[in-house]
Design an enzyme around this catalytic site. Structure first.
Site, mmCIF file in Angstrom:
data_model
loop_
_atom_site.group_PDB
_atom_site.id
_atom_site.type_symbol
_atom_site.label_atom_id
_atom_site.label_comp_id
_atom_site.label_asym_id
_atom_site.label_seq_id
_atom_site.Cartn_x
_atom_site.Cartn_y
_atom_site.Cartn_z
ATOM 1 C CB THR A 125 16.870 -2.745 0.898
ATOM 2 O OG1 THR A 125 15.460 -2.628 0.999
ATOM 3 C CG2 THR A 125 17.228 -4.026 0.161
ATOM 4 C CD GLU A 126 22.157 -3.384 5.827
ATOM 5 O OE1 GLU A 126 22.862 -4.382 6.078
ATOM 6 O OE2 GLU A 126 21.953 -2.459 6.631
ATOM 7 C CB ALA A 129 18.331 -6.926 5.394
ATOM 8 C CB ILE A 156 18.841 3.605 -1.467
ATOM 9 C CG1 ILE A 156 19.326 2.544 -0.456
ATOM 10 C CG2 ILE A 156 18.092 4.745 -0.762
ATOM 11 C CD1 ILE A 156 18.228 1.695 0.181
ATOM 12 C CG ASP A 239 1.519 -0.173 8.383
ATOM 13 O OD1 ASP A 239 1.731 -1.098 7.588
ATOM 14 O OD2 ASP A 239 1.286 -0.346 9.600
ATOM 15 N NE ARG A 242 4.101 -2.127 2.487
ATOM 16 C CZ ARG A 242 4.451 -2.624 3.671
ATOM 17 N NH1 ARG A 242 3.578 -2.651 4.662
ATOM 18 N NH2 ARG A 242 5.660 -3.108 3.863
ATOM 19 C CD GLN A 336 -2.162 -10.696 -26.216
ATOM 20 O OE1 GLN A 336 -1.092 -10.644 -25.644
ATOM 21 N NE2 GLN A 336 -2.396 -11.535 -27.199
ATOM 22 N N GLY A 339 -0.970 -5.487 -29.848
ATOM 23 C CA GLY A 339 -0.374 -6.479 -30.750
ATOM 24 C C GLY A 339 1.125 -6.244 -30.889
ATOM 25 C CD GLU A 363 7.017 2.105 -0.609
ATOM 26 O OE1 GLU A 363 6.012 2.159 0.112
ATOM 27 O OE2 GLU A 363 7.404 3.043 -1.323
HETATM 28 C C1 FAD Z 1 13.935 -0.439 -8.049
HETATM 29 C C2 FAD Z 1 13.991 -0.682 -6.571
HETATM 30 C C3 FAD Z 1 13.892 0.393 -5.696
HETATM 31 C C4 FAD Z 1 13.966 0.167 -4.317
HETATM 32 N N1 FAD Z 1 13.943 1.243 -3.454
HETATM 33 C C5 FAD Z 1 14.203 1.027 -2.133
HETATM 34 C C6 FAD Z 1 14.352 2.125 -1.231
HETATM 35 O O1 FAD Z 1 14.217 3.297 -1.603
HETATM 36 N N2 FAD Z 1 14.683 1.869 0.065
HETATM 37 C C7 FAD Z 1 14.843 0.595 0.529
HETATM 38 O O2 FAD Z 1 15.147 0.433 1.713
HETATM 39 N N3 FAD Z 1 14.664 -0.470 -0.296
HETATM 40 C C8 FAD Z 1 14.366 -0.282 -1.605
HETATM 41 N N4 FAD Z 1 14.208 -1.363 -2.456
HETATM 42 C C9 FAD Z 1 14.289 -2.717 -1.920
HETATM 43 C C10 FAD Z 1 12.941 -3.442 -1.971
HETATM 44 O O3 FAD Z 1 12.067 -2.944 -1.006
HETATM 45 C C11 FAD Z 1 13.239 -4.951 -1.831
HETATM 46 O O4 FAD Z 1 13.809 -5.355 -3.064
HETATM 47 C C12 FAD Z 1 11.989 -5.755 -1.535
HETATM 48 O O5 FAD Z 1 11.570 -5.522 -0.210
HETATM 49 C C13 FAD Z 1 12.192 -7.264 -1.711
HETATM 50 O O6 FAD Z 1 13.373 -7.690 -1.101
HETATM 51 P P1 FAD Z 1 14.425 -8.567 -1.935
HETATM 52 O O7 FAD Z 1 14.637 -7.883 -3.238
HETATM 53 O O8 FAD Z 1 15.605 -8.812 -1.093
HETATM 54 O O9 FAD Z 1 13.671 -9.922 -2.206
HETATM 55 P P2 FAD Z 1 13.660 -11.204 -1.237
HETATM 56 O O10 FAD Z 1 13.292 -10.781 0.133
HETATM 57 O O11 FAD Z 1 14.918 -11.953 -1.419
HETATM 58 O O12 FAD Z 1 12.438 -12.026 -1.844
HETATM 59 C C14 FAD Z 1 12.590 -12.897 -2.965
HETATM 60 C C15 FAD Z 1 11.249 -13.597 -3.184
HETATM 61 O O13 FAD Z 1 10.899 -14.365 -2.022
HETATM 62 C C16 FAD Z 1 9.624 -13.981 -1.555
HETATM 63 N N5 FAD Z 1 9.614 -14.008 -0.084
HETATM 64 C C17 FAD Z 1 10.566 -13.564 0.762
HETATM 65 N N6 FAD Z 1 10.201 -13.735 2.041
HETATM 66 C C18 FAD Z 1 8.957 -14.276 2.001
HETATM 67 C C19 FAD Z 1 8.011 -14.665 2.994
HETATM 68 N N7 FAD Z 1 8.277 -14.534 4.299
HETATM 69 N N8 FAD Z 1 6.838 -15.203 2.593
HETATM 70 C C20 FAD Z 1 6.553 -15.340 1.266
HETATM 71 N N9 FAD Z 1 7.404 -14.975 0.284
HETATM 72 C C21 FAD Z 1 8.582 -14.445 0.640
HETATM 73 C C22 FAD Z 1 9.398 -12.558 -2.067
HETATM 74 O O14 FAD Z 1 8.021 -12.254 -2.197
HETATM 75 C C23 FAD Z 1 10.094 -12.626 -3.418
HETATM 76 O O15 FAD Z 1 9.189 -13.162 -4.354
HETATM 77 C C24 FAD Z 1 14.098 -1.151 -3.824
HETATM 78 C C25 FAD Z 1 14.165 -2.232 -4.726
HETATM 79 C C26 FAD Z 1 14.119 -2.015 -6.078
HETATM 80 C C27 FAD Z 1 14.239 -3.218 -6.992
#
Ligand code: FAD
Length: 385
Positions: A125-126, A129, A156, A239, A242, A336, A339, A363
């Site tokens: 993640t970035e 991205a 991360i 895969d 999860r 719930q 309470g 994930e």
């Molecule tokens: C506590 C925590 C730990 C994490 N650990 C890791 C890690 O170890 N390594 C790593 O690489 N990443 C990690 N992540 C990143 C995590 O996997 C991402 O936050 C996640 O994939 C969602 O991406 P985003 O936050 O950018 O949300 P976005 O992609 O911006 O999504 C925002 C909303 O839009 C919806 N959305 C986006 N695209 C679509 C689509 N095509 N169709 C329908 N709905 C869509 C999503 O469901 C969401 O509701 C972590 C995140 C958190 C918060």
């Protein structure tokens, strides 16, 4: 329900439960409050071979698979989801190496991972991205004897605490999704540092941190697979991982269910324990049904992976989505039943409720996974094999 565990699996599950109850339960509120990484617990998990459950015996592990890891994650999460994810992230950081690393890479790293000497993490993640993994900007430029990494990874798990990181970076920007590659990067590599540490709603004992690469040299023997395989390996990794997240959600929901039953038995209103009220009974029954259904789906998905099946995308995604929605629903209903006191930090439900939300997001956010499930259904016309 009987899930027909082997003797070794029963031992692993029982040991994980004992660790959770004896070592984690007394400190879980404190770990959450202080937002401290659970090093003491990680040490106990290491000493009891828990990090080796999914690693083959020839590399120092116990020779189990994804299912064995799920058993551990579930038991830890029943007591503290933050500890469970710190442990489970090691699976996320190791599966790519395990499945696609060279013999040399496996011999170099797996024994230390199996013994718990090295925690691992996975960095995809970035800022640009998240769900759209194709939006990564971190680059890995070819140089003499290796690659130079530049970019920043965000959110991360185990960031800063892990010793070994599987990092996805672009080796050929112009090729888009076919231009990414996977690298093993060790903590301490010159040019590799840690940025912002997130302050989170839940799973607060786990660390979530930025990884910063500034002209970080990675030797060529640290690429996993070939150049251009980064996204394919990532999809395969997710895969595989999860169901572990599903197990985190199942354990959390199980813990909330047990707490709700206990509370409903002892809380007196209108002269009787509230468990005598049909309204409460029906909620508890629904919660129990949902937890068991989620568990069955997670176990089936994990066992399918361990069976060597070629395609498990659908079951794996279903198990994560269903279990995480269950964790959110069950912890909400548990609160719930508690309470007003359920809303207070003195009771564990407040933490469980906070911890549950993330399981629907990371994930693969559940909306994205539902789309992936629908895509698989279109391919197979909804038919079972
Ligand atoms: C506590 C925590 C730990 C994490 N650990 C890791 C890690 O170890 N390594 C790593 O690489 N990443 C990690 N992540 C990143 C995590 O996997 C991402 O936050 C996640 O994939 C969602 O991406 P985003 O936050 O950018 O949300 P976005 O992609 O911006 O999504 C925002 C909303 O839009 C919806 N959305 C986006 N695209 C679509 C689509 N095509 N169709 C329908 N709905 C869509 C999503 O469901 C969401 O509701 C972590 C995140 C958190 C918060």
């Amino acid at each position: 329900m009987e899930y027909f565990l082997s003797e070794q699996q029963k031992e692993i599950k029982n040991l994980a439960r004992t660790i959770a109850e004896e070592k984690i339960l007394p400190v879980r509120a404190e770990l959450d409050e202080k937002e401290e990484f659970p090093w003491e617990i990680m040490k106990v998990l290491a000493d009891t071979d828990m990090f080796g459950v999914f690693i083959p015996e020839e590399y120092g592990g116990l020779g189990g698979g994804v299912f064995d890891m799920c058993l551990v994650v579930e038991e830890l999460s029943r007591v503290c989801s933050g500890v469970a994810v710190s442990y489970a992230a090691s699976g996320l950081g190791t599966f790519t190496l395990l499945g696609y690393g060279t013999e040399e890479q496996k011999r170099k790293y797996l024994p230390d991972i199996a013994s718990g000497r090295k925690l691992t993490a996975f960095g995809l993640t970035e800022a640009t991205a998240g769900s759209d993994a194709g939006g990564i900007k971190t680059t890995a430029q070819r140089t003499s004897g290796g690659y130079i990494l530049n970019g920043t990874k965000q959110f991360i798990t185990n960031g800063g605490d892990a010793e070994l990181y599987t990092i996805i970076a672009l080796t050929a920007k112009e090729k888009g999704p076919r231009g990414a590659s996977a690298f093993l990067v060790e903590k301490g590599a010159p040019g590799f540092s840690f940025g912002r540490k997130e302050k989170k709603l839940g799973i607060r004992t786990s660390s979530t941190r930025e990884l910063v690469f500034e002209d970080c040299f990675v030797p060529e023997e640290n690429i996993i697979g070939r150049e251009g395989m980064g996204f394919i390996l990532t999809m395969k990794l997710l895969d595989r991982s999860r169901p572990g997240l599903g197990a985190q959600a199942v354990g959390l929901a199980q813990g909330a269910l047990e707490a709700a039953v206990d509370y409903a038995r002892q809380r007196i209103q209108f002269g009787h324990p509230i468990i005598a009220l049909q309204a409460i009974q029906l909620m508890l029954a629904d919660m129990a049904i949902q937890v068991e259904a989620a568990r069955a789906l997670v176990y089936a998905a994990a066992r399918t992976i361990d069976s060597g099946a070629k395609n498990f995308t659908l079951g794996s995604a279903m198990s994560k989505v269903f279990a995480s929605d269950t964790a959110m629903k069950v912890t909400t209903d548990a609160m719930q039943i508690f309470g007003g006191v359920g809303y207070m930090r003195d009771y564990p439900i407040e933490k469980m409720f906070r911890d549950a939300k993330i399981t629907q997001i990371y994930e693969g956010a559940n909306q994205v996974l539902r789309t992936a499930i629908a895509f698989e259904l279109r391919k197979t016309k909804g038919m079972r094999d």
